[in-house]
Design a protein around this motif. Structure first.
Motif, PDB file in Angstrom:
ATOM      1  N   ALA A  97       0.839  -1.206   0.000  1.00 33.64           N
ATOM      2  CA  ALA A  97       0.000   0.000   0.000  1.00 33.64           C
ATOM      3  C   ALA A  97       0.875   1.257   0.000  1.00 33.64           C
ATOM      4  N   THR A  98       1.958   1.239   0.790  1.00 30.57           N
ATOM      5  CA  THR A  98       2.886   2.377   0.829  1.00 30.57           C
ATOM      6  C   THR A  98       3.559   2.572  -0.527  1.00 30.57           C
ATOM      7  N   ALA A  99       3.996   1.444  -1.137  1.00 31.34           N
ATOM      8  CA  ALA A  99       4.650   1.527  -2.453  1.00 31.34           C
ATOM      9  C   ALA A  99       3.702   2.103  -3.505  1.00 31.34           C
ATOM     10  N   GLN A 100       2.407   1.764  -3.423  1.00 32.02           N
ATOM     11  CA  GLN A 100       1.426   2.284  -4.377  1.00 32.02           C
ATOM     12  C   GLN A 100       1.240   3.791  -4.216  1.00 32.02           C
ATOM     13  N   VAL A 101       1.208   4.245  -2.958  1.00 28.54           N
ATOM     14  CA  VAL A 101       1.046   5.684  -2.688  1.00 28.54           C
ATOM     15  C   VAL A 101       2.236   6.452  -3.254  1.00 28.54           C
ATOM     16  N   VAL A 102       3.452   5.914  -3.002  1.00 31.59           N
ATOM     17  CA  VAL A 102       4.666   6.565  -3.525  1.00 31.59           C
ATOM     18  C   VAL A 102       4.628   6.616  -5.044  1.00 31.59           C
ATOM     19  N   ALA A 103       4.244   5.483  -5.676  1.00 31.65           N
ATOM     20  CA  ALA A 103       4.188   5.419  -7.137  1.00 31.65           C
ATOM     21  C   ALA A 103       3.164   6.392  -7.702  1.00 31.65           C
ATOM     22  N   GLU A 104       2.004   6.474  -7.048  1.00 34.83           N
ATOM     23  CA  GLU A 104       0.946   7.368  -7.514  1.00 34.83           C
ATOM     24  C   GLU A 104       1.372   8.833  -7.393  1.00 34.83           C
ATOM     25  N   THR A 105       2.093   9.161  -6.318  1.00 35.11           N
ATOM     26  CA  THR A 105       2.588  10.531  -6.124  1.00 35.11           C
ATOM     27  C   THR A 105       3.531  10.918  -7.256  1.00 35.11           C
ATOM     28  N   HIS A 106       4.468  10.012  -7.588  1.00 33.41           N
ATOM     29  CA  HIS A 106       5.393  10.280  -8.691  1.00 33.41           C
ATOM     30  C   HIS A 106       4.647  10.383 -10.019  1.00 33.41           C
ATOM     31  N   ASN A 107       3.669   9.506 -10.219  1.00 31.76           N
ATOM     32  CA  ASN A 107       2.929   9.459 -11.478  1.00 31.76           C
ATOM     33  C   ASN A 107       2.154  10.748 -11.721  1.00 31.76           C
ATOM     34  N   GLN A 108       1.553  11.304 -10.656  1.00 28.60           N
ATOM     35  CA  GLN A 108       0.786  12.546 -10.788  1.00 28.60           C
ATOM     36  C   GLN A 108       1.678  13.732 -11.146  1.00 28.60           C
ATOM     37  N   LYS A 109       2.961  13.607 -10.786  1.00 27.52           N
ATOM     38  CA  LYS A 109       3.922  14.662 -11.129  1.00 27.52           C
ATOM     39  C   LYS A 109       4.562  14.416 -12.495  1.00 27.52           C
ATOM     40  N   GLY A 110       4.083  13.344 -13.169  1.00 24.11           N
ATOM     41  CA  GLY A 110       4.616  13.039 -14.485  1.00 24.11           C
ATOM     42  C   GLY A 110       5.936  12.282 -14.456  1.00 24.11           C
ATOM     43  N   LYS A 111       6.340  11.825 -13.285  1.00 20.19           N
ATOM     44  CA  LYS A 111       7.608  11.084 -13.149  1.00 20.19           C
ATOM     45  C   LYS A 111       7.337   9.574 -13.196  1.00 20.19           C
ATOM     46  N   LEU A 163       1.652   0.773 -16.067  1.00 18.34           N
ATOM     47  CA  LEU A 163       2.440   2.007 -16.091  1.00 18.34           C
ATOM     48  C   LEU A 163       3.491   2.006 -17.199  1.00 18.34           C
ATOM     49  N   SER A 164       4.026   0.804 -17.488  1.00 24.15           N
ATOM     50  CA  SER A 164       5.113   0.719 -18.474  1.00 24.15           C
ATOM     51  C   SER A 164       4.601   0.422 -19.877  1.00 24.15           C
ATOM     52  N   GLY A 165       3.286   0.287 -19.995  1.00 23.67           N
ATOM     53  CA  GLY A 165       2.724  -0.041 -21.306  1.00 23.67           C
ATOM     54  C   GLY A 165       3.079  -1.444 -21.757  1.00 23.67           C
ATOM     55  N   GLY A 166       3.263  -2.341 -20.766  1.00 25.30           N
ATOM     56  CA  GLY A 166       3.559  -3.739 -21.068  1.00 25.30           C
ATOM     57  C   GLY A 166       5.002  -3.999 -21.456  1.00 25.30           C
ATOM     58  N   GLN A 167       5.889  -3.035 -21.190  1.00 26.61           N
ATOM     59  CA  GLN A 167       7.296  -3.193 -21.582  1.00 26.61           C
ATOM     60  C   GLN A 167       8.073  -4.104 -20.636  1.00 26.61           C
ATOM     61  N   ASP A 168       7.653  -4.165 -19.363  1.00 27.41           N
ATOM     62  CA  ASP A 168       8.409  -4.945 -18.370  1.00 27.41           C
ATOM     63  C   ASP A 168       8.147  -6.431 -18.532  1.00 27.41           C
ATOM     64  N   SER A 169       9.192  -7.226 -18.445  1.00 22.00           N
ATOM     65  CA  SER A 169       9.042  -8.688 -18.545  1.00 22.00           C
ATOM     66  C   SER A 169       9.854  -9.370 -17.456  1.00 22.00           C
ATOM     67  N   LEU A 170       9.725  -8.843 -16.231  1.00 25.40           N
ATOM     68  CA  LEU A 170      10.511  -9.377 -15.109  1.00 25.40           C
ATOM     69  C   LEU A 170      10.213 -10.851 -14.882  1.00 25.40           C
ATOM     70  N   GLU A 171       8.910 -11.221 -14.938  1.00 26.75           N
ATOM     71  CA  GLU A 171       8.546 -12.608 -14.661  1.00 26.75           C
ATOM     72  C   GLU A 171       9.097 -13.539 -15.735  1.00 26.75           C
ATOM     73  N   ALA A 172       9.061 -13.059 -17.008  1.00 23.84           N
ATOM     74  CA  ALA A 172       9.557 -13.881 -18.110  1.00 23.84           C
ATOM     75  C   ALA A 172      11.054 -14.160 -17.962  1.00 23.84           C
ATOM     76  N   GLU A 173      11.757 -13.251 -17.303  1.00 20.20           N
ATOM     77  CA  GLU A 173      13.191 -13.424 -17.111  1.00 20.20           C
ATOM     78  C   GLU A 173      13.502 -14.287 -15.885  1.00 20.20           C
TER      79      GLU A 173
END
Length: 469
Positions: A97-111, A163-173
């Motif tokens: 939940a904390t990680a989501q809040v941090v991510a959302e804060t950055h996202n709203q700032k365009g980061k 967020l990445s538009g499907g670019q991340d493939s961490l699980e596949a790796e």
């Protein structure tokens, strides 16, 4: 299946399984009827078999002494979850939940990059969390924990993909929550081997649900040796049979084998099934595997029945090793509780949760809790407790009453839940339980409010009267 490759008999390529399961090949002669049973079993759909139940079935089917209870008793999954959630999953979800809040804060700032960085950091941590069950049996607790962590990982990967538009493939790796993170100790070699298989079945099922196929790199099963077949309490240089005054080996009932009573027809202990009692030389405390969280259901053996169940030699060795820290009047399960409490208070683990007998809050067992809870410099706090809850004894399927406790280091409030009603319409093993909730400081007697268990005698009353004999 051990080495993989083309099979001339099947005229097909067989995937390499490995994992240590198929190293020893020891074929046994089968009758046509037995072969037909295998063919029928192979035609069934095993994709969604409950691994915890499968493990229990397999363990009992392989042990002729336990076949009398084959398929008869399981610990209900809801009961296992009731401990796994506050011990492991809820703390991880708070971090999520904390990680989501941090991510959302950055996202709203365009980061977006910063937002993805925080989500990937949480996923990286999730894939490194280690859970230990120091009395794992056939891995019911570990499997339930694995499934809930995979669910949480699914949420994390979905948000990263969005967020990445499907670019991340961490699980596949191959960067994913895997059986390697779930550690166990089990004294029964057969159960220890099955525990590892149960975890892999659960993991492969999850992969199949997500992808609709098993497109995993070979070998399918990896031999991580994360379930260790050993004693969780003591190590020793050697052991030798204990002899009586006549030089004969001392034996006790093996604790498993049963027979039908000629009088009632009910199952009773088969006293002819004996096991040797040993003397242990230079016993010392066993070192537990390093883990972030500890959860489990150690054996239910009362202090008064330990010698009958485990033999004098083993009990003497355990009591010698833990002298001064665990009173001899404490139940067997309290040795696990003490070791886990020690690990958490000294920063070797974040939190632990155990099933114990409901006599945990009684005087003799409280003597194990109180030094940890009342330590001025390094206190332990109970963050979750249910003092009296129905359970199913894994040994004989009997309905027993248990306590659940979860603890972490430092001063912290806890949640106390009391059973308010039990609906047994669905049978003894699937009892619906209603629970009340209270929050506050949870004391050693598993109560909130006045610390009755910690009450001291008034000095002003000393010498005035004396308790009768």
């Amino acid at each position: 299946m051990n080495s993989g490759g083309f099979s001339g008999v099947l005229t097909a390529k067989v995937m390499r399984f490995n994992g240590g399961l198929f190293k020893g090949i020891d074929p046994i002669p089968l009758t046509p009827a037995q072969i037909q049973l295998l063919i029928d079993a192979a035609k069934a759909d095993w994709r969604f078999v409950e691994p915890a139940i499968f493990g229990t079935l397999l363990e009992r089917a392989l042990d002729p002494r336990e076949r009398h209870k084959l398929g008869a008793h399981y610990t209900p999954r809801a009961y296992v979850e009731r401990l796994v959630m506050p011990t492991l999953i809820e703390p991880l979800r708070r971090e999520w939940a904390t990680a989501q809040v941090v991510a959302e804060t950055h996202n709203q700032k365009g980061k977006t990059d910063k937002a993805l960085e925080s989500l990937r950091a949480f996923h990286h941590k999730l894939c490194q969390v280690r859970l230990l069950d120091p009395a794992c049996g056939s891995a019911n607790f570990l499997y339930v924990a694995l499934e809930h962590m995979k669910r949480l990982e699914g949420e994390v990967l979905n948000l990263i993909a969005d967020l990445s538009g499907g670019q991340d493939s961490l699980e596949a790796e191959g960067f994913t929550v895997s059986p390697q993170q779930f550690l166990g100790m089990e004294i029964n070699p057969r159960a220890a081997a099955i525990a590892e298989i149960v975890l892999w079945i659960g993991y492969l099922q999850w992969h199949y649900r997500i992808n609709g196929k098993l497109d995993l790199p070979e070998p399918i099963l990896k031999d991580f040796h994360n379930i260790e077949n050993r004693d969780a309490l003591i190590e020793f240089e050697r052991r030798e049979p204990l002899l009586d005054d006549n030089g004969q080996e001392v034996t006790i009932w093996d604790g498993i084998s049963m027979k039908k009573s000629p009088a009632t027809g009910e199952l009773i202990p088969d006293e002819t099934a004996r096991t040797t009692v040993y003397r242990y030389h230079n016993p010392k405390r066993a070192e537990w595997l390093e883990a972030d969280y500890i959860v489990g259901n150690p054996p239910f053996i009362g202090a008064s029945t330990m010698r009958r169940a485990l033999g004098d030699g083993y009990v003497d060795a355990v009591r010698q090793v833990f002298k001064g820290t665990v009173p001899e009047s404490a139940d067997f399960v309290m040795y696990w509780w003490h070791i886990a409490a020690d690990a958490v208070r000294n920063g070797h683990a974040q939190q632990f949760g155990f099933i114990t007998t409901n006599s945990l809050r009684k005087t003799f067992n409280r003597r194990v809790l109180e030094p940890h809870l009342n330590d001025a410099k390094k206190p332990l706090s109970l963050t979750f407790a249910i003092p009296d809850h129905p359970w199913v004894d894994g040994n004989d399927g009997a309905a027993v009453r248990i306590a659940m406790t979860v603890a972490r280091a430092g001063e912290a409030p806890g949640l106390l839940q009391q059973v308010t009603n039990e609906n047994s319409d669905e049978g003894r093993e699937a009892r619906n339980v209603g629970l009340s909730r209270r929050e506050g400081k949870v004391f050693a007697d598993l109560s909130i409010g006045a610390d009755v268990a910690g009450a001291k005698s008034l000095k002003s009353n000393s010498g005035i009267s004396q308790r009768g004999f």
